[in-house]
Write a protein that holds these residues in place. Sequence first.
Motif, PDB file in Angstrom:
ATOM      1  N   SER A 139      12.299  29.709  53.263  1.00  0.00           N
ATOM      2  CA  SER A 139      13.135  30.742  52.446  1.00  0.00           C
ATOM      3  C   SER A 139      13.983  31.497  53.270  1.00  0.00           C
ATOM      4  CB  SER A 139      12.310  31.147  51.176  1.00  0.00           C
ATOM      5  OG  SER A 139      11.624  32.204  51.960  1.00  0.00           O
ATOM      6  N   ASN A 140      13.902  31.524  54.643  1.00  0.00           N
ATOM      7  CA  ASN A 140      14.703  32.507  55.271  1.00  0.00           C
ATOM      8  C   ASN A 140      14.716  31.918  56.902  1.00  0.00           C
ATOM      9  OD1 ASN A 140      12.034  33.307  56.837  1.00  0.00           O
ATOM     10  ND2 ASN A 140      11.845  34.458  54.968  1.00  0.00           N
ATOM     11  N   GLN A 217      20.162  27.916  48.678  1.00  0.00           N
ATOM     12  CA  GLN A 217      19.333  29.440  48.988  1.00  0.00           C
ATOM     13  C   GLN A 217      20.227  29.752  50.098  1.00  0.00           C
ATOM     14  OE1 GLN A 217      15.392  29.892  49.388  1.00  0.00           O
ATOM     15  NE2 GLN A 217      15.143  27.670  50.557  1.00  0.00           N
ATOM     16  N   LEU A 219      19.576  31.234  53.617  1.00  0.00           N
ATOM     17  CA  LEU A 219      18.478  31.531  54.741  1.00  0.00           C
ATOM     18  C   LEU A 219      18.880  32.781  55.388  1.00  0.00           C
ATOM     19  CD1 LEU A 219      17.557  27.813  55.943  1.00  0.00           C
ATOM     20  CD2 LEU A 219      16.275  29.233  53.938  1.00  0.00           C
ATOM     21  N   GLY A 220      20.190  33.102  55.917  1.00  0.00           N
ATOM     22  CA  GLY A 220      20.395  34.036  56.856  1.00  0.00           C
ATOM     23  C   GLY A 220      21.931  33.879  57.236  1.00  0.00           C
ATOM     24  N   ARG A 226      24.864  41.460  58.652  1.00  0.00           N
ATOM     25  CA  ARG A 226      24.444  40.817  57.113  1.00  0.00           C
ATOM     26  C   ARG A 226      25.524  40.637  56.406  1.00  0.00           C
ATOM     27  NH1 ARG A 226      18.032  42.596  55.954  1.00  0.00           N
ATOM     28  NH2 ARG A 226      17.427  42.914  58.316  1.00  0.00           N
ATOM     29  N   ASP A 232      19.545  40.906  52.253  1.00  0.00           N
ATOM     30  CA  ASP A 232      18.373  40.971  52.645  1.00  0.00           C
ATOM     31  C   ASP A 232      18.250  39.590  53.667  1.00  0.00           C
ATOM     32  OD1 ASP A 232      17.284  43.051  51.210  1.00  0.00           O
ATOM     33  OD2 ASP A 232      16.911  41.715  49.279  1.00  0.00           O
ATOM     34  N   ALA A 233      19.204  38.856  53.669  1.00  0.00           N
ATOM     35  CA  ALA A 233      19.087  37.615  54.544  1.00  0.00           C
ATOM     36  C   ALA A 233      19.528  38.048  55.902  1.00  0.00           C
ATOM     37  CB  ALA A 233      19.972  36.530  53.862  1.00  0.00           C
ATOM     38  N   LYS A 234      18.659  37.811  57.016  1.00  0.00           N
ATOM     39  CA  LYS A 234      18.780  38.289  58.100  1.00  0.00           C
ATOM     40  C   LYS A 234      19.820  37.369  58.880  1.00  0.00           C
ATOM     41  CE  LYS A 234      14.046  40.333  58.366  1.00  0.00           C
ATOM     42  NZ  LYS A 234      13.066  40.429  59.152  1.00  0.00           N
TER      43      LYS A 234
END
Length: 315
Positions: A139-140, A217, A219-220, A226, A232-234
Amino acid sequence: MGFLRKLLAAATAFTIGTTGAAFADDWKPDGPLTVQIGFGAGGTTDTMGRVLVEQMRAQTGWNIIAENVTGGGGIAMFTGIAKRPASNDVVGLGVNMPILINLVRRGDELGFGIDSFTYVGTLAHGQMSLVSRADAPFSNLEEFIAHAKANPGTTIGFDAPPQQALIAAVAKDAGLDVNMVTMESSADAVRFLLGNNVDMAFSAGTHLPYLETGELQVLGTSNRDRLAYAPDAKSFVDLGYDYYLDPYYFLAMHKDTDPAAATAISAAFSAALETPEVQEIVQNVNQTPPKNLGPDGTEQMLRDGLVVSQSLFGG
């Protein structure tokens, strides 16, 4: 929102009135003006470019045609513009990063350099997402890297050489064995993801409706900073990898373009950029408002970017 659109429309009318002479009286094309788009139909660049062309056509009355010229993330298009005889009727719309990476890695082989063009301006500063299916086993970015390390051959879709270069650099540092899949546009990336044909892909905005439906979704990001819509996604920088891509959508013509033509086209572009239609499409597909650095600022952006790209991808 209605008041804002009316205010924007009023500002646009003023802009057209004050810049109209530049593209209506001083110069106009003898025949069709072609805006070439360096990516495939349906992607982010194509979507924004076609609305831009519609507004330029509506405001100037010129015969303006949008044409997709794919290959190498804009390399084929800009090579063609640079090598054909000088004319005032072809403008290229591309993204800086594929150009910069190729200039760093094989500049002697290309048919152009930064000095090969007259610059019109920039359309937007892009936010590049790394996207997967929502039901993926990660998820990331951190979880994706762990998954790729445990599963050699994990697939990643990309539509421009800089994206491939960034992943290659991260894969080397992280000890990953990944399979890169070439695509023509971020629209292809979405299709491949939805079809479960790749595990992760780059997308500049085509994925956004599928975030709302829950099918995809984020992930980054491959940007240095960002994403505005997914803070919040790095980024890879957040994870300790000193690699990033900061794409700008920019327009350029042959270096020997008539200055009067370049000035008129730049004025027409700037006025179209202020219309509610272009403002809305750029915001919708890119999640940022339009950003025009102007002719001089565009050239400087590319020169500065070449220095950064040399340090990141020159090895």
